[in-house]
Design a protein around this motif. Structure first.
Motif, PDB file in Angstrom:
ATOM      1  N   TYR A   1       9.731  -1.903  15.650  1.00 45.85           N
ATOM      2  CA  TYR A   1      10.526  -1.018  14.985  1.00 45.85           C
ATOM      3  C   TYR A   1      10.637   0.209  15.603  1.00 45.85           C
ATOM      4  O   TYR A   1       9.913   0.729  16.141  1.00 45.85           O
ATOM      5  CB  TYR A   1       9.643  -0.710  13.567  1.00 45.85           C
ATOM      6  CG  TYR A   1       9.202  -1.850  12.620  1.00 45.85           C
ATOM      7  CD1 TYR A   1      10.360  -2.098  12.038  1.00 45.85           C
ATOM      8  CD2 TYR A   1       8.127  -2.339  12.547  1.00 45.85           C
ATOM      9  CE1 TYR A   1      10.006  -3.260  10.909  1.00 45.85           C
ATOM     10  CE2 TYR A   1       7.669  -3.337  11.649  1.00 45.85           C
ATOM     11  CZ  TYR A   1       8.656  -3.939  11.005  1.00 45.85           C
ATOM     12  OH  TYR A   1       8.608  -4.792   9.959  1.00 45.85           O
TER      13      TYR A   1
ATOM     14  N   HIS B   1       8.371   1.208  18.545  1.00 43.78           N
ATOM     15  CA  HIS B   1       6.827   0.655  18.036  1.00 43.78           C
ATOM     16  C   HIS B   1       6.919  -0.795  18.325  1.00 43.78           C
ATOM     17  O   HIS B   1       7.650  -1.530  17.365  1.00 43.78           O
ATOM     18  CB  HIS B   1       6.662   1.414  16.758  1.00 43.78           C
ATOM     19  CG  HIS B   1       5.184   0.964  16.538  1.00 43.78           C
ATOM     20  ND1 HIS B   1       4.494   1.254  15.262  1.00 43.78           N
ATOM     21  CD2 HIS B   1       4.121   0.447  17.266  1.00 43.78           C
ATOM     22  CE1 HIS B   1       3.331   0.889  15.246  1.00 43.78           C
ATOM     23  NE2 HIS B   1       3.210   0.298  16.263  1.00 43.78           N
TER      24      HIS B   1
ATOM     25  N   VAL C   1       5.455  -4.020  17.249  1.00 43.73           N
ATOM     26  CA  VAL C   1       4.435  -4.580  16.390  1.00 43.73           C
ATOM     27  C   VAL C   1       3.908  -5.901  16.675  1.00 43.73           C
ATOM     28  O   VAL C   1       2.809  -6.380  16.335  1.00 43.73           O
ATOM     29  CB  VAL C   1       4.869  -4.231  15.005  1.00 43.73           C
ATOM     30  CG1 VAL C   1       3.910  -4.937  13.849  1.00 43.73           C
ATOM     31  CG2 VAL C   1       5.172  -2.961  14.632  1.00 43.73           C
TER      32      VAL C   1
ATOM     33  N   PRO D   1      -7.832  -5.674  13.238  1.00 44.19           N
ATOM     34  CA  PRO D   1      -8.067  -4.394  12.606  1.00 44.19           C
ATOM     35  C   PRO D   1      -6.796  -4.218  12.023  1.00 44.19           C
ATOM     36  O   PRO D   1      -5.662  -4.738  12.231  1.00 44.19           O
ATOM     37  CB  PRO D   1      -8.153  -3.540  14.009  1.00 44.19           C
ATOM     38  CG  PRO D   1      -7.854  -4.190  15.042  1.00 44.19           C
ATOM     39  CD  PRO D   1      -7.980  -5.864  14.781  1.00 44.19           C
ATOM     40  N   SER D   2      -6.594  -3.348  11.116  1.00 41.64           N
ATOM     41  CA  SER D   2      -5.507  -2.687  10.604  1.00 41.64           C
ATOM     42  C   SER D   2      -4.594  -2.150  11.409  1.00 41.64           C
ATOM     43  O   SER D   2      -4.882  -1.553  12.427  1.00 41.64           O
ATOM     44  CB  SER D   2      -6.275  -1.362   9.785  1.00 41.64           C
ATOM     45  OG  SER D   2      -4.998  -1.121   9.027  1.00 41.64           O
ATOM     46  N   GLY D   3      -3.238  -2.481  11.379  1.00 38.06           N
ATOM     47  CA  GLY D   3      -2.217  -2.307  12.186  1.00 38.06           C
ATOM     48  C   GLY D   3      -2.033  -3.175  13.169  1.00 38.06           C
ATOM     49  O   GLY D   3      -1.088  -2.735  14.214  1.00 38.06           O
ATOM     50  N   SER D   4      -2.840  -4.269  13.196  1.00 41.51           N
ATOM     51  CA  SER D   4      -2.624  -5.221  14.540  1.00 41.51           C
ATOM     52  C   SER D   4      -1.415  -6.047  14.241  1.00 41.51           C
ATOM     53  O   SER D   4      -1.044  -6.690  15.260  1.00 41.51           O
ATOM     54  CB  SER D   4      -4.086  -5.851  14.854  1.00 41.51           C
ATOM     55  OG  SER D   4      -4.295  -6.635  13.647  1.00 41.51           O
ATOM     56  N   GLY D   5      -0.600  -6.156  13.283  1.00 44.75           N
ATOM     57  CA  GLY D   5       0.453  -6.834  13.022  1.00 44.75           C
ATOM     58  C   GLY D   5       0.327  -8.169  12.266  1.00 44.75           C
ATOM     59  O   GLY D   5       1.330  -8.843  12.246  1.00 44.75           O
ATOM     60  N   LYS D   6      -0.731  -8.256  11.519  1.00 48.62           N
ATOM     61  CA  LYS D   6      -0.929  -9.722  10.888  1.00 48.62           C
ATOM     62  C   LYS D   6       0.115  -9.727   9.606  1.00 48.62           C
ATOM     63  O   LYS D   6       0.454 -10.734   9.505  1.00 48.62           O
ATOM     64  CB  LYS D   6      -2.417  -9.531  10.315  1.00 48.62           C
ATOM     65  CG  LYS D   6      -3.572  -9.173  11.218  1.00 48.62           C
ATOM     66  CD  LYS D   6      -4.829  -9.095  10.595  1.00 48.62           C
ATOM     67  CE  LYS D   6      -4.990  -8.075   9.468  1.00 48.62           C
ATOM     68  NZ  LYS D   6      -5.031  -6.604  10.045  1.00 48.62           N
ATOM     69  N   SER D   7       0.401  -8.578   8.857  1.00 48.12           N
ATOM     70  CA  SER D   7       1.161  -8.819   7.847  1.00 48.12           C
ATOM     71  C   SER D   7       2.603  -9.029   8.194  1.00 48.12           C
ATOM     72  O   SER D   7       3.295  -9.785   7.673  1.00 48.12           O
ATOM     73  CB  SER D   7       1.095  -7.332   7.075  1.00 48.12           C
ATOM     74  OG  SER D   7      -0.134  -7.378   6.254  1.00 48.12           O
ATOM     75  N   THR D   8       2.839  -8.283   9.281  1.00 47.92           N
ATOM     76  CA  THR D   8       4.159  -8.539   9.922  1.00 47.92           C
ATOM     77  C   THR D   8       4.256  -9.969  10.286  1.00 47.92           C
ATOM     78  O   THR D   8       5.374 -10.478  10.174  1.00 47.92           O
ATOM     79  CB  THR D   8       4.333  -7.463  11.268  1.00 47.92           C
ATOM     80  OG1 THR D   8       4.331  -6.054  10.601  1.00 47.92           O
ATOM     81  CG2 THR D   8       5.673  -7.563  11.617  1.00 47.92           C
TER      82      THR D   8
HETATM   83  P1  ADP Z   1      -1.806  -5.160   9.653  1.00 51.05           P
HETATM   84  O1  ADP Z   1      -1.100  -6.177   8.658  1.00 51.05           O
HETATM   85  O2  ADP Z   1      -2.473  -6.028  10.758  1.00 51.05           O
HETATM   86  O3  ADP Z   1      -2.568  -4.071   8.838  1.00 51.05           O
HETATM   87  P2  ADP Z   1       0.898  -4.659   9.711  1.00 51.05           P
HETATM   88  O4  ADP Z   1       1.775  -5.768  10.333  1.00 51.05           O
HETATM   89  O5  ADP Z   1       1.063  -4.252   8.386  1.00 51.05           O
HETATM   90  O6  ADP Z   1      -0.448  -4.636  10.261  1.00 51.05           O
HETATM   91  O7  ADP Z   1       1.549  -3.503  10.844  1.00 51.05           O
HETATM   92  C1  ADP Z   1       1.395  -3.245  12.136  1.00 51.05           C
HETATM   93  C2  ADP Z   1       2.303  -2.053  12.644  1.00 51.05           C
HETATM   94  O8  ADP Z   1       3.513  -1.964  12.192  1.00 51.05           O
HETATM   95  C3  ADP Z   1       1.545  -0.666  12.068  1.00 51.05           C
HETATM   96  O9  ADP Z   1       1.581   0.186  12.825  1.00 51.05           O
HETATM   97  C4  ADP Z   1       2.409  -0.448  10.795  1.00 51.05           C
HETATM   98  O10 ADP Z   1       2.484   0.976  10.694  1.00 51.05           O
HETATM   99  C5  ADP Z   1       3.836  -0.968  11.594  1.00 51.05           C
HETATM  100  N1  ADP Z   1       4.948  -1.274  10.509  1.00 51.05           N
HETATM  101  C6  ADP Z   1       4.817  -2.367   9.750  1.00 51.05           C
HETATM  102  N2  ADP Z   1       6.064  -2.444   8.881  1.00 51.05           N
HETATM  103  C7  ADP Z   1       6.759  -1.369   9.507  1.00 51.05           C
HETATM  104  C8  ADP Z   1       8.052  -0.857   9.213  1.00 51.05           C
HETATM  105  N3  ADP Z   1       8.822  -1.680   8.155  1.00 51.05           N
HETATM  106  N4  ADP Z   1       8.639   0.079   9.830  1.00 51.05           N
HETATM  107  C9  ADP Z   1       7.830   0.780  10.694  1.00 51.05           C
HETATM  108  N5  ADP Z   1       6.704   0.320  10.977  1.00 51.05           N
HETATM  109  C10 ADP Z   1       6.219  -0.653  10.458  1.00 51.05           C
END
Ligand code: ADP
Ligand code: MG
Length: 270
Positions: free
Chosen positions: A31, A34, A36, A55-62
């Protein structure tokens, strides 16, 4: 006793979609500046249960969102049962699929979210019956019959007429799982399915997921429940900074982590 009856009844088996493989190849997602996801490769075999930790922010949800084509990677690709997601080859070039084709692919993937995401204005029964009707797979009476059956399997037969707000978080999440099952997906993605729940409600949701795992569904589960991972995962994947740093059997990753970041993470969550 299991609260989910996964035993196929006579004549029912053919309806079920076979579990499918998920392949993630060289996926990069950023993004702005950044990064991800930074070159993720992951293979989940049909029927395999993979737990993703990190950990939180590691990209799992993405990563889950890329697999479900809710996000598109800038580089790399994902395939489901050998079929690329979101694109197809046409005259030697990759072409974007139409929205309709993407919806058809997405209907083969179940997605269960942290916050349940049920339709508040629909009954429990209609929450589960909605998608098979909307996708034209079933007519309403058949979809409702299927929904009753699935709600029975997750132990909520008596809640069919309730609205989501009348249920506990654990019950809402079990409705969400029944809803994901209603499309008979080849794979189900779970994004921290128990982290919004009160501790005493976590077990009932994990029990349902455990029974799905035992029934041979392909599952990809993001969770911090280490005990659960140990019990049900065929493979545990540790992510940090948009990369898979380590993966292996639960015994390998949880008991003998090789990477210092994995050790540090486990020392905090265990
Ligand atoms: P996790 O699920 O491991 O906590 P995420 O996949 O949610 O991690 O997010 C990984 C990183 O990507 C985080 O730093 C988050 O802030 C960033 N991020 C996620 N979605 C977006 C988006 N739509 N726009 C900008 N940054 C994003
Ligand atoms: Mg997340």
């Amino acid at each position: 006793m299991s609260i989910l009856n996964t035993e196929a009844r006579p004549g029912e088996e053919a309806e079920d979609t076979a579990p499918v493989a998920v392949e993630v190849r060289g996926v990069h997602k950023w993004y702005g500046t950044h990064r991800v996801l930074d070159g993720v490769d992951l293979t989940v075999a049909p029927g395999e249960v993979t737990v993703i930790l990190g950990p939180s922010g590691s990209g799992k949800s993405t990563l889950l969102r890329v697999i479900n084509h809710l996000e598109q990677p800038q580089l790399g690709h994902v395939s489901l049962g050998g079929e690329p997601i979101g694109v197809r080859w046409h005259r030697g070039r990759l072409r974007e699929l139409s929205e309709r084709q993407i919806l058809a692919q997405r209907s083969r993937i179940g997605f269960v979210f942290q916050n349940f995401n049920l339709f508040p204005h629909l009954t429990v029964l209609d929450n589960v019956a909605a998608a098979p009707v909307a996708t034209g797979r079933l007519r309403k009476p058949e979809a409702q019959e299927l929904a009753r059956d699935l709600l029975g399997r997750v132990g909520l037969a008596e809640k069919v007429a309730a609205f989501p707000r009348q249920l506990s978080g654990g019950q809402q999440q079990r409705v969400a799982i029944a809803r994901a099952l209603a499309l008979r997906p080849g794979v189900i993605l779970f994004d921290e399915p128990t982290s919004a729940l009160d501790p005493e409600l976590v077990g009932e949701v994990l029990a349902v997921i455990k029974d799905l795992a035992a029934g041979g569904t392909t599952l990809l589960i993001v969770t911090h429940e280490i005990g659960f991972a140990r019990e049900v995962a065929d493979r545990v994947v540790f992510m940090d900074g948009g990369r898979i740093l380590e993966q292996g059997s639960p015994a390998e990753v949880l008991d003998h982590p090789q990477h210092p970041r994995t050790r540090e993470f486990l020392s905090k969550v265990l």
